[in-house]
Write an enzyme that holds these catalytic residues in place. Structure first.
Site, mmCIF file in Angstrom:
data_model
loop_
_atom_site.group_PDB
_atom_site.id
_atom_site.type_symbol
_atom_site.label_atom_id
_atom_site.label_comp_id
_atom_site.label_asym_id
_atom_site.label_seq_id
_atom_site.Cartn_x
_atom_site.Cartn_y
_atom_site.Cartn_z
ATOM 1 N N CYS A 114 -3.601 0.514 -14.633
ATOM 2 C CA CYS A 114 -2.719 -0.393 -13.875
ATOM 3 C C CYS A 114 -2.001 -1.392 -14.778
ATOM 4 O O CYS A 114 -0.994 -1.976 -14.387
ATOM 5 C CB CYS A 114 -3.507 -1.125 -12.802
ATOM 6 S SG CYS A 114 -4.193 0.000 -11.584
ATOM 7 N N HIS A 250 1.349 -7.235 -10.989
ATOM 8 C CA HIS A 250 0.851 -5.922 -10.574
ATOM 9 C C HIS A 250 0.471 -6.045 -9.102
ATOM 10 O O HIS A 250 -0.158 -7.024 -8.681
ATOM 11 C CB HIS A 250 -0.365 -5.540 -11.415
ATOM 12 C CG HIS A 250 -1.089 -4.339 -10.890
ATOM 13 N ND1 HIS A 250 -0.438 -3.178 -10.545
ATOM 14 C CD2 HIS A 250 -2.405 -4.124 -10.634
ATOM 15 C CE1 HIS A 250 -1.323 -2.299 -10.111
ATOM 16 N NE2 HIS A 250 -2.525 -2.841 -10.143
ATOM 17 N N ASN A 280 -0.989 0.097 -4.039
ATOM 18 C CA ASN A 280 -1.204 -0.051 -5.485
ATOM 19 C C ASN A 280 -0.713 1.230 -6.175
ATOM 20 O O ASN A 280 -1.330 2.280 -6.053
ATOM 21 C CB ASN A 280 -2.694 -0.279 -5.739
ATOM 22 C CG ASN A 280 -3.011 -0.491 -7.206
ATOM 23 O OD1 ASN A 280 -2.191 -0.222 -8.081
ATOM 24 N ND2 ASN A 280 -4.211 -0.971 -7.479
#
Ligand code: UT7
Length: 323
Positions: A114, A250, A280
């Site tokens: 990520c 993020h 996500n």
């Protein structure tokens, strides 16, 4: 003194056609729209179509960034692609994008889960500042839907697919002219925490595996480490949260996004939020948010952005950039 900076010329994104609303998960696992919304802020996400790969999406996002920059593929001399879900074990998804777009130079993948996009951006910046490349396409692209365990309610409701891209170009100059572009970066990892977010398969175990996450543990690290890295890269250029026009975080969890902004004393009005629509998307989440924020008219030329991300590894980092 002449300084070379990596300046943004274009931004673009691609999202797969299929939108999966929270409600769809209710018939698959023991969950509810209310739980997903209140715990994560996610309302829907996109899933890639059968046969649609990470490099397909990355090439579309890259094409959009080139179009905005008014450049041809032949103008690009490097592609740096952040992904943990490449099409094949090798070659890199970046070389597949190179073939799809017809760019020259060189291309490679970066895997920092990520946090991948901030690692890719930092590396692309280093290529430009050191004179190894003049125009770099930095892409984040993922098909996390392919590594989800659809029987595990603690993870399957959280992730989505997509791609975003930035076209960076070297700009030489002095004074104000060099104040644009990537200003500072900060990268970190700590492998002691590798077991709280990982995929339980891989090439040397001859399985693809599924994503496994101790969400609460990751959450515990996230806010503290994200605020710390953002402060660290802002400090490098003598800035604080007050100087930031936009946090582009993020997009994993709205509560993490709010907690980090609060620690940085930046109000939510100055945070780009897309987690409700994308879920996500791992390394794709920041460039997707940049592209959507730009399309919404939020991100404007001359503004200071701080991007921050954390993910498996743990790996985390941040980039300060003047748009
Ligand atoms: O992008 C990489 C980095 N990743 C992240 O940043 C993710 C970080 N973590 C998180 O975002 C949050 O921890 C989650 C959204 C994953 C979970 O939120 P939470 O508030 O930490 O919930 P929890 O894990 O403590 O679970 C609370 C309860 C549990 O039930 P009990 O033990 O209290 O009875 C879970 O079993 O919620 C239950 N639960 C669910 N219930 C309905 C877990 N998943 C679900 C679900 N639907 N999908």
């Amino acid at each position: 003194m002449t300084v070379t900076r990596a300046v943004v010329r274009g931004v673009g994104h691609y999202l797969p056609e299929r939108v999966v609303e929270n409600e769809e998960f209710v018939s698959i696992v023991d969950t509810s729209d209310e739980w997903i919304r209140t715990r994560s802020g996610i309302e829907r996400r996109h899933f890639a179509a059968e046969g649609e790969t990470t490099s397909d999406m990355a090439a579309k996002a890259g094409r959009a960034a080139l179009d905005m920059a008014g450049m041809d593929a032949s103008d690009v001399d490097a592609i740096v692609l952040a992904t943990s879900t490449a099409d094949l074990t090798f070659p890199s998804a970046a070389t597949m994008v190179q073939a799809k777009l017809g760019t020259g130079g060189f291309a490679f993948d970066i895997q920092a889960v990520c946090a991948g996009f901030v690692f890719a951006l930092s590396n692309a910046n280093a290529l430009i500042v050191s004179g190894q490349a003049k125009r770099v396409l930095v892409i984040g692209a993922e098909t996390f839907s392919r590594i989800l365990d659809m029987t595990d309610r603690t993870t399957c409701v959280l992730f989505g697919d997509g791609a975003g891209a930035l076209l960076l170009e070297a700009e030489d100059g002095t004074g104000e002219r060099t104040d644009r572009g990537v200003l500072a970066t900060d990268l970190n990892s700590d492998g002691r925490f590798r077991d709280i977010l990982y995929v339980d398969g891989g090439i040397s175990t001859q399985t693809t595996g599924h994503l496994r996450m101790q969400g609460k543990e990751v959450f515990r690290h996230a806010v503290e480490k994200l605020a710390a890295t953002a402060h660290k890269s802002l400090e490098k250029v003598g800035m604080t949260g007050d100087d930031v026009d936009w946090i582009v975080p993020h997009q994993a969890n709205l509560r993490i996004i709010k907690g980090t902004a609060s620690r940085m004393s930046v109000p939510m009005e100055r945070v780009i939020v897309t987690v409700q629509d994308h879920g996500n998307t791992s390394a794709a989440s920041i460039p997707l948010a940049l592209s959507v924020g730009h399309a919404r008219g939020q991100i404007q030329k001359g503004q200071v952005l701080v991007m921050e991300a954390i993910g498996g590894g743990l790996a985390w980092g941040s980039v300060v950039l003047r748009w």
